[in-house]
Design a protein around this motif. Structure first.
Motif, mmCIF file in Angstrom:
data_model
loop_
_atom_site.group_PDB
_atom_site.id
_atom_site.type_symbol
_atom_site.label_atom_id
_atom_site.label_comp_id
_atom_site.label_asym_id
_atom_site.label_seq_id
_atom_site.Cartn_x
_atom_site.Cartn_y
_atom_site.Cartn_z
ATOM 1 N N ASP A 173 0.817 -1.213 0.000
ATOM 2 C CA ASP A 173 0.000 0.000 0.000
ATOM 3 C C ASP A 173 0.854 1.268 0.000
ATOM 4 O OD1 ASP A 173 0.925 -0.193 2.587
ATOM 5 O OD2 ASP A 173 -1.044 -0.576 3.474
ATOM 6 N N ARG A 225 -3.198 1.255 -3.182
ATOM 7 C CA ARG A 225 -3.825 -0.025 -2.861
ATOM 8 C C ARG A 225 -2.820 -1.160 -3.010
ATOM 9 N NH1 ARG A 225 -8.642 0.266 -7.052
ATOM 10 N NH2 ARG A 225 -6.918 1.241 -8.207
ATOM 11 N N ALA A 226 -2.821 -2.080 -2.063
ATOM 12 C CA ALA A 226 -2.008 -3.284 -2.203
ATOM 13 C C ALA A 226 -2.633 -4.182 -3.271
ATOM 14 C CB ALA A 226 -1.924 -4.025 -0.878
ATOM 15 N N GLY A 256 -6.171 -4.558 -2.271
ATOM 16 C CA GLY A 256 -6.345 -4.082 -0.901
ATOM 17 C C GLY A 256 -6.188 -5.242 0.069
#
Length: 328
Positions: free
Chosen positions: A40, A72-73, A123
């Protein structure tokens, strides 16, 4: 605190004729399968199929990915592809480009693109249990296709899904083939499943280099051919043939540099090697993995008409196994 998502081992396809019905179809891209992970914070890691860290080797990809995801991951499955003449995948150029820290000239001369074809995490949410159609839709919404170093290749279903026609398009554009994916299929990390069916246009085989024979003529003093193997179910390296064509001068130089430090006194193969191959052989520790194309197998379990394609730094020797008897 920033958290780098875990690597997701790739789901693998079985080989066969593409099914019809509730299936989607994608082209097969000729490159290195990789897992791209983004934290992130925007930090990025690029990992090969066998767990090697490719992050430093492809800065144009890792440099673009973090900012594109807006904090966002994410975890993406895809293929590293070098584009050659006409924008077609060029596996030979990918071999040339693969360096731990490529310089500006190499980066400019051999552009590499990450072809993203699956989204496995976004996410905090894992998407591996979601159906293929939902994962593809989420992938396309990311907007990665607008970046120079990224592509989201097309997927076909419904009225556009004619596997025979897609195979002909692949053939005409020098692509490797197609993959059929069942529309409701989850992503099964690290498993080979009939939920995915690949139809290659030519036969490739990953091989372990167990030795080499000196060349003659313009190859005198260097490598003339490589002695190839794969591991059987008992863990023994079995001789499966040799390859003496498909090498560029640069490839032969690179192979000599790789194999020189691996020299050993005796054969690494767990069985007989034909006398005409063993007589002048220079044996090496079986650590180098490459890829060949071939037509078929001979009755005695040898590759027929093998042609060298290049090294596979994304694989380790212990992964390279003999196919079942019915497939050779």
């Amino acid at each position: 605190m920033a958290h780098m998502p875990q690597v997701v081992p790739p789901m693998l396809a079985v080989e066969g004729e593409p099914p019809t019905g509730a299936w989607g179809y994608e082209y097969k891209w000729d490159g290195y399968r990789c897992c791209l992970r983004v934290a992130d914070t925007g930090e990025v890691r690029l990992t090969s199929r066998n767990g090697n860290d490719f992050t430093g080797a492809y800065p144009e990809i890792t440099g673009a990915a973090g900012g594109a995801l807006g904090g966002r991951a994410a975890v993406l499955d895809g293929e590293l592809v070098a584009l050659g003449e006409g924008g077609r995948p060029d596996f030979g150029q990918l071999q040339r480009r693969h360096r731990d820290r490529p310089g500006p000239r190499l980066l400019a001369e051999v552009p590499v693109v990450f072809f993203a074809f699956d989204l496995l995490r976004l996410g905090r949410d894992s998407l591996t249990e979601s159906p293929y159609t939902e994962r593809r839709a989420a992938l396309e919404r990311l907007g990665l296709g607008g970046l120079d170093a990224f592509a989201v290749p097309p997927a076909y279903s419904g009225d556009d899904a004619d596997p025979a026609a897609l195979l002909e398009v692949a053939r005409g554009n020098g692509l490797e083939g197609i993959v059929a994916k069942r529309l409701d299929s989850p992503y099964l990390p690290g498993k080979r499943s009939r939920l995915w069916v690949k139809r290659p246009l030519f036969t490739t085989r990953e091989v372990v280099v167990g030795g080499w024979q000196p060349g003659e003529g313009h190859r005198a003093g260097g490598i003339g051919s490589l002695l190839l193997g794969a591991y059987d179910e008992d863990g023994a390296l079995r001789y499966i043939g040799h390859v003496g064509t498909g090498f560029s001068d640069a490839a032969l130089t690179g192979l000599a540099e790789r194999l020189g430090p691996l020299a050993r006194g005796g054969s690494p193969f767990g069985g007989a090697v034909p006398r005409d191959r063993a007589r002048r052989a220079r044996w090496v520790e079986p650590r180098v993995v490459g890829e060949v194309t071939h037509r078929t197998w001979t009755r005695d379990g040898r590759l027929r008409h093998a042609v060298w394609r290049g090294l596979r730094p994304d694989r380790t020797a212990g992964e390279i196994s003999l196919p079942p008897p019915g497939e050779r």
